[in-house]
Design an enzyme around this catalytic site. Structure first.
Site, mmCIF file in Angstrom:
data_model
loop_
_atom_site.group_PDB
_atom_site.id
_atom_site.type_symbol
_atom_site.label_atom_id
_atom_site.label_comp_id
_atom_site.label_asym_id
_atom_site.label_seq_id
_atom_site.Cartn_x
_atom_site.Cartn_y
_atom_site.Cartn_z
ATOM 1 N N LEU A 89 0.814 -1.230 0.000
ATOM 2 C CA LEU A 89 0.000 0.000 0.000
ATOM 3 C C LEU A 89 0.844 1.276 0.000
ATOM 4 C CD1 LEU A 89 -2.547 -1.070 2.780
ATOM 5 C CD2 LEU A 89 -2.628 -1.556 0.325
ATOM 6 N N SER A 110 4.191 4.014 -6.630
ATOM 7 C CA SER A 110 4.832 4.689 -7.757
ATOM 8 C C SER A 110 5.102 3.706 -8.904
ATOM 9 C CB SER A 110 6.153 5.311 -7.294
ATOM 10 O OG SER A 110 7.003 4.290 -6.827
ATOM 11 N N GLU A 134 -1.312 -0.516 -9.519
ATOM 12 C CA GLU A 134 -2.019 0.765 -9.642
ATOM 13 C C GLU A 134 -0.971 1.837 -9.368
ATOM 14 O OE1 GLU A 134 -4.905 1.046 -10.747
ATOM 15 O OE2 GLU A 134 -5.846 -0.887 -10.372
ATOM 16 N N CYS A 135 -0.565 2.543 -10.390
ATOM 17 C CA CYS A 135 0.615 3.411 -10.248
ATOM 18 C C CYS A 135 0.290 4.886 -10.452
ATOM 19 C CB CYS A 135 1.710 2.930 -11.185
ATOM 20 S SG CYS A 135 2.248 1.248 -10.816
ATOM 21 N N LYS A 155 11.351 16.933 -3.289
ATOM 22 C CA LYS A 155 11.031 16.606 -4.687
ATOM 23 C C LYS A 155 9.996 17.598 -5.231
ATOM 24 C CE LYS A 155 8.467 13.454 -7.487
ATOM 25 N NZ LYS A 155 7.374 12.521 -7.531
ATOM 26 N N CYS A 168 -3.155 9.993 -6.877
ATOM 27 C CA CYS A 168 -2.742 9.382 -8.147
ATOM 28 C C CYS A 168 -3.538 9.928 -9.319
ATOM 29 C CB CYS A 168 -2.874 7.876 -8.072
ATOM 30 S SG CYS A 168 -4.509 7.359 -7.563
ATOM 31 N N TRP A 226 1.024 5.669 0.900
ATOM 32 C CA TRP A 226 0.739 6.448 2.106
ATOM 33 C C TRP A 226 -0.316 7.513 1.909
ATOM 34 C CZ3 TRP A 226 1.772 11.129 0.174
ATOM 35 C CH2 TRP A 226 2.839 11.277 -0.720
ATOM 36 N N GLU A 286 5.137 13.117 -12.914
ATOM 37 C CA GLU A 286 4.196 13.165 -11.796
ATOM 38 C C GLU A 286 4.860 13.905 -10.637
ATOM 39 O OE1 GLU A 286 3.374 9.614 -9.365
ATOM 40 O OE2 GLU A 286 1.244 10.100 -9.530
ATOM 41 N N LYS A 305 1.027 -5.078 3.598
ATOM 42 C CA LYS A 305 2.200 -4.291 3.961
ATOM 43 C C LYS A 305 1.857 -2.821 3.681
ATOM 44 C CE LYS A 305 6.192 -2.175 2.803
ATOM 45 N NZ LYS A 305 5.990 -0.899 3.477
ATOM 46 N N TYR A 312 10.361 -8.825 -9.446
ATOM 47 C CA TYR A 312 10.297 -9.810 -8.348
ATOM 48 C C TYR A 312 9.544 -11.063 -8.803
ATOM 49 C CZ TYR A 312 11.324 -5.747 -5.302
ATOM 50 O OH TYR A 312 11.861 -4.633 -4.720
HETATM 51 P P1 NAP Z 1 5.982 3.975 -3.355
HETATM 52 O O1 NAP Z 1 7.150 4.681 -2.866
HETATM 53 O O2 NAP Z 1 6.041 3.289 -4.666
HETATM 54 O O3 NAP Z 1 5.580 2.942 -2.208
HETATM 55 C C1 NAP Z 1 4.461 2.083 -2.314
HETATM 56 C C2 NAP Z 1 4.698 0.861 -1.455
HETATM 57 O O4 NAP Z 1 5.793 0.109 -1.988
HETATM 58 C C3 NAP Z 1 5.074 1.215 -0.027
HETATM 59 O O5 NAP Z 1 4.451 0.287 0.840
HETATM 60 C C4 NAP Z 1 6.573 1.061 -0.062
HETATM 61 O O6 NAP Z 1 7.174 0.794 1.178
HETATM 62 C C5 NAP Z 1 6.756 -0.101 -0.972
HETATM 63 N N1 NAP Z 1 8.111 -0.148 -1.531
HETATM 64 C C6 NAP Z 1 8.987 0.885 -1.669
HETATM 65 N N2 NAP Z 1 10.145 0.446 -2.201
HETATM 66 C C7 NAP Z 1 10.009 -0.877 -2.389
HETATM 67 C C8 NAP Z 1 10.854 -1.889 -2.904
HETATM 68 N N3 NAP Z 1 12.102 -1.614 -3.329
HETATM 69 N N4 NAP Z 1 10.388 -3.157 -2.963
HETATM 70 C C9 NAP Z 1 9.138 -3.431 -2.530
HETATM 71 N N5 NAP Z 1 8.307 -2.532 -2.020
HETATM 72 C C10 NAP Z 1 8.711 -1.263 -1.961
HETATM 73 O O7 NAP Z 1 4.686 4.910 -3.460
HETATM 74 P P2 NAP Z 1 4.186 5.976 -2.395
HETATM 75 O O8 NAP Z 1 5.190 7.078 -2.411
HETATM 76 O O9 NAP Z 1 3.833 5.309 -1.130
HETATM 77 O O10 NAP Z 1 2.815 6.448 -3.062
HETATM 78 C C11 NAP Z 1 2.757 7.413 -4.044
HETATM 79 C C12 NAP Z 1 2.578 6.789 -5.418
HETATM 80 O O11 NAP Z 1 1.425 5.935 -5.421
HETATM 81 C C13 NAP Z 1 2.317 7.816 -6.490
HETATM 82 O O12 NAP Z 1 3.065 7.544 -7.628
HETATM 83 C C14 NAP Z 1 0.814 7.641 -6.787
HETATM 84 O O13 NAP Z 1 0.448 8.051 -8.054
HETATM 85 C C15 NAP Z 1 0.626 6.198 -6.550
HETATM 86 N N6 NAP Z 1 -0.791 5.875 -6.251
HETATM 87 C C16 NAP Z 1 -1.536 5.229 -7.203
HETATM 88 C C17 NAP Z 1 -2.868 4.936 -6.979
HETATM 89 C C18 NAP Z 1 -3.686 4.238 -8.025
HETATM 90 O O14 NAP Z 1 -4.736 3.704 -7.698
HETATM 91 N N7 NAP Z 1 -3.252 4.205 -9.289
HETATM 92 C C19 NAP Z 1 -3.460 5.260 -5.756
HETATM 93 C C20 NAP Z 1 -2.666 5.915 -4.787
HETATM 94 C C21 NAP Z 1 -1.325 6.196 -5.058
HETATM 95 P P3 NAP Z 1 7.661 1.963 2.165
HETATM 96 O O15 NAP Z 1 6.820 1.693 3.320
HETATM 97 O O16 NAP Z 1 9.102 1.753 2.407
HETATM 98 O O17 NAP Z 1 7.363 3.264 1.506
#
Ligand code: NAP
Ligand code: MG
Length: 500
Positions: free
Chosen positions: A168, A248, A270-271, A355, A305, A170, A403, A194, A258
């Site tokens: 998930l 992201s 969902e990115c 950022k 997002c 944040w 983004e 997670k 993976y």
């Molecule tokens: P993120 O940095 O990609 O993190 C998402 C999840 O992945 C977190 O739980 C994160 O853990 C985990 N993660 C980070 N690095 C990882 C790795 N190397 N291996 C496995 N898991 C890893 O995204 P975010 O900053 O939380 O959220 C913002 C992004 O989400 C934006 O790009 C937004 O557009 C997107 N989003 C998309 C939607 C949709 O429905 N399309 C909805 C909401 C958000 P940590 O706990 O360490 O961060």
């Protein structure tokens, strides 16, 4: 007295804020037979103060969770219940969540820096609706009979995929939890969740309440910790059948790796997005439209997002629209998320603030014209970015392509419908789009031409729980959240062939 009625109510938001001030909040793994290990501090992004501890999970934690999830799946204590029995338990969970609405809203507010009014009026109501919707849907899913002719009978059945990992972001902690966990549980999977390291508190409470409602502990395990130390082992685990990820695009890409490196588990992503809002010359009543445009761009600090971060406007309407936007923007009050009057809270954390605020300088350097905002006010821990509008943004600029995930709106003028649609589609992303026009035929042409999963016409909308949500291109992969479509993420398809 039912189990839900016998349960104590959640605590008030004031109590949560008090516990946060005393750094007493906690989240950690919830896995049968597992005792928690080392923790890290979680902060209130508004003032940078420690509000509590979160367990710093690792590959061992993930292994324990997946083992418990698999064992429960095999034992059938959740998977083999009649759908109506799972429904009853999920409805009990819903009742408990309703009783804890204010507590959960306060946890997301204090942990994620989200305005409390948003948490109470949007995030939590939608979270509750999601849980109830999937609970109710769980005993209303049917298989199909294939057209075989009289020599055979062929049934097409859907079965739970097995062990599901839910990773998930944040930005909407409770809501994203509900979007993933509710449909996965409803059809009998065991789920390992997670949450994002920044916002684990509501996930902990929601998981506890699920167990209290009767979801077996092994059917819903929680693992907290960093992406590299918990998300990665979940993605690489050979006994996980599906990972449903929201976050992201860069991290989403890693999950595909993976899967390729391990057991070819199904991956649903969902990115990110860079969604256009297209205002045609015949858009009716800009005075009404302006509120939708602002919500699309600045709701949840632009940390959304489907944020409508690109405003494509016909050149004949641009001046009028910008005047209205600038007049209305002071209503988007920045401040402490705990204050009900606050509409814009801080950025989630310093790295993200750097950022987002970096784009202020980049946009100017690349030649965009600042027409509103642009400051980074020093209040709280100084992570605020003022709602900002840049005009004169062209398709080569970073602000058009990347983004930002913050409150910065890029304005680009166009002359023709063809140019508008070309600009709208000029993106690596394809999550959402809004179209404003009084001409129904133009609306239909544009809606069909735009390559995005969610197109709203004469409004900004993400749809409802009944409608699928997800993106084209690099905004998504492998499935949709929400609607009946979400079930497809968590089900395998089996053909049963009977000879007559
Ligand atoms: P993120 O940095 O990609 O993190 C998402 C999840 O992945 C977190 O739980 C994160 O853990 C985990 N993660 C980070 N690095 C990882 C790795 N190397 N291996 C496995 N898991 C890893 O995204 P975010 O900053 O939380 O959220 C913002 C992004 O989400 C934006 O790009 C937004 O557009 C997107 N989003 C998309 C939607 C949709 O429905 N399309 C909805 C909401 C958000 P940590 O706990 O360490 O961060
Ligand atoms: Mg936090």
């Amino acid at each position: 007295m039912s189990q839900a009625q016998s349960t104590t109510q959640g605590v008030s938001k004031e109590t949560i804020f008090q516990r946060a001030d005393n750094a007493e909040l906690y989240a950690g793994a919830l896995i049968p037979g597992y005792s928690c290990g080392a923790t890290f501090e979680t902060q209130n992004p508004y003032n940078g103060q420690c509000i509590g501890q979160v367990e710093d999970g690792n590959a061992n934690t993930v292994n324990k969770a997946v083992e418990a999830a698999r064992e429960t799946f095999e034992a059938g204590t959740w998977a083999d219940l009649a759908p109506s029995e799972r429904k009853e338990i999920l409805l009990r969970w819903h009742a408990l969540l309703v009783a804890h609405t204010e507590e959960l809203a306060a946890l997301d507010c204090i942990d994620g820096g989200k305005p409390i009014s948003e948490c109470l009026e949007t995030d939590l109501p939608e979270t509750l609706e999601t849980i109830a919707w999937y609970a109710e849907a769980s005993d209303k899913l049917f298989g199909r009979i294939a057209p075989t002719g009289k020599d055979a009978l062929a049934l097409i059945e859907k079965e739970a995929a097995g062990v599901v990992g839910a990773v998930l972001p944040w930005n909407f902690p409770a809501l994203m939890y509900a979007w993933k966990v509710a449909p996965a549980l409803a059809v009998g999977n065991s789920v390992v969740v997670k949450p994002a390291e920044q916002t684990s508190l509501s996930a902990y409470k929601m998981t506890q309440l699920a167990h209290q409602a009767g979801v077996p502990e092994g059917a819903l395990c929680l693992v907290t910790g960093m992406g590299e130390s918990t998300g990665q082992p979940l993605g690489l685990h050979a006994d996980v059948d599906v990972v449903s990820f929201t976050g992201s695009t860069d991290v989403g890409r890693l999950f595909l790796q993976y899967s390729a490196q391990s057991n070819l588990k199904n991956i649903v992503l969902e990115c990110g997005g860079k969604s256009p809002q297209v205002i045609f010359d015949d858009a009716y009543d800009l005075d009404t439209i302006v509120d939708d445009v602002l919500s699309a761009a600045f709701w949840n600090m632009g940390e959304n997002c489907s944020c409508g971060s690109r405003l494509l406007v016909h050149s004949s309407r641009k001046t009028e629209l910008l005047t209205l936007l600038k007049a209305r923007l002071p209503e988007w009050v920045m401040g402490d998320p705990k204050d009900p009057a606050t509409k814009i809270g801080p950025m989630i954390e310093a790295v993200h603030f750097n950022k987002v605020s970096g784009y202020l300088a980049t946009a100017k350097a690349e030649g965009a014209e600042l027409v509103y905002g642009g400051s980074t006010p020093s209040m709280g821990a100084g992570l605020f970015v003022e709602p900002t509008i840049f005009d004169g943004v062209n398709a080569d600029m970073s602000l058009f392509k990347e983004e930002v995930f913050g409150p910065i709106l890029a304005v680009t003028a166009f002359e023709t419908e063809e140019e508008a649609l070309r600009l709208a589609n000029q993106s690596d992303y394809g999550l959402a789009a809004s179209i404003y026009t009084a001409d129904i035929r133009r609306a239909n042409r544009a809606a069909k031409a735009i390559r995005a999963g969610n197109v709203s016409i004469n409004c900004f909308s993400e749809g409802s729980i009944a409608t699928p949500f997800g993106g084209y291109k690099q905004s998504g992969f492998g499935g949709r959240d929400n609607g009946l479509e979400a079930f497809d993420q968590y089900l395998e398809t089996k053909t049963l062939w009977y000879a007559n």
